[in-house]
Design a protein around this motif. Structure first.
Motif: not given
Length: 299
Positions: A251-270
């Motif tokens: 969220l902090d990086e999104s202040d400076r980014a033009q696009l944020l790319v993430v996976g739908s669920r990480g390794r910590g998900g249930f």
């Protein structure tokens, strides 16, 4: 995404958020030889009364005309970004989430605006967002902005969250592709402490582990990026290893980014969860567009 069909699917409803999504999708398609498919779903809930009686034909005709106007205006808006774009617009009576999920199976990307009015009301809140992002057959972009604090910087970096999960691997591939297309630097963020401590005492007890784990986490980040850096030598990569919760850092990086790319669920998900808490937080609160990526389904 390079072997997908060349259609960008956009949900439109006539709202300001929808217009932002159309502009963003048009700019993405421009120069990439992609086509836009603009879809609008009519609001027909008001046409059914008690006892199952249908609404009047006059009322339906009015809703239909309004939907056609919204679709036509969205098409004109897309063409105002690039008159050479191949754009088609359609109006449907289907459920908006069901339609998008079904059509996403043959699309390159689905693009949605922030919460609006009309056929896509509520698209970006609660279970509806989870349904589209979690079940779409392609990456889903949620076009967000700076909340009135100025435009998203077009010269900002593409930021990708890295955690070593299959979802993260798919996100890295898409992030490199996007950074290369945009001629933008790529910031690869690996936040390797996703823990909420209950007390200062518990945090102090785990402090010695940080120094032990850091080299391992550095190697993980380097390994995940190595092959992609070779494939995209034109992309300048900045590695960012942070001891913090992923959602806070991204969220902090999104202040400076033009696009944020993430996976739908990480390794910590249930197990069984299709949309992780980090992805949900970013979709709702990011200061720039968020592209949520799921692993490619085996065909």
């Amino acid at each position: 995404m390079t072997d997908r069909n060349r259609t960008v699917l956009v949900g439109v409803d006539g709202s300001e958020g929808s217009s932002d999504a159309v502009r963003w999708a048009a700019r993405l398609a421009s120069g990439r030889d992609l086509e836009l498919e603009l879809v609008h779903c009519l609001q027909l809930a008001g046409l059914v009364y008690g006892g199952g009686l249908a609404g009047s034909a006059v009322l339906f005709e009015g809703i239909q005309q309004d939907g056609e106007r919204i679709a036509a205006e969205a098409r004109e808006l897309a063409l105002s970004e690039d008159a050479s774009l191949k754009v088609r617009s359609e109006v449907f009576t289907d459920s908006a989430p069901a339609l998008l999920i079904d059509r996403s199976k043959k699309a390159r990307m689905v693009v949605l605006g922030r919460t609006g009015t009309g056929g896509f009301t509520g698209m970006l809140v609660g279970a509806t967002t989870a349904a589209v992002v979690s079940h779409a057959g392609c990456p889903v972009a949620v076009v967000r902005g700076r909340h009135g604090d100025g435009p998203v910087p077009q010269d900002g970096p593409v930021v990708v969250g890295v955690d070593g999960s299959p979802n993260s691997e798919a996100a890295i591939a898409v992030a490199f592709e996007e950074a290369s297309f945009r001629k933008a630097p790529l910031v690869a963020v690996h936040a390797w402490v996703d823990v909420v401590y209950d007390s200062t005492e518990s945090a102090a007890r785990l402090m010695p582990q940080w120094e032990t784990l850091q080299p391992t986490e550095e190697r993980l980040l380097a390994q995940r990026l190595a092959g992609w850096q070779e494939k995209y030598p034109d992309v300048e990569v900045q590695r960012k290893l942070v001891r913090d919760r992923p959602r806070h850092v991204l969220l902090d990086e999104s202040d400076r980014a033009q696009l944020l790319v993430v996976g739908s669920r990480g390794r910590g998900g249930f197990a069984g969860m299709l949309l992780g808490s980090t992805s949900q937080a970013l979709v709702h609160h990011s200061s720039c567009p968020v592209l949520v990526v799921r692993p490619e389904r085996k065909r």
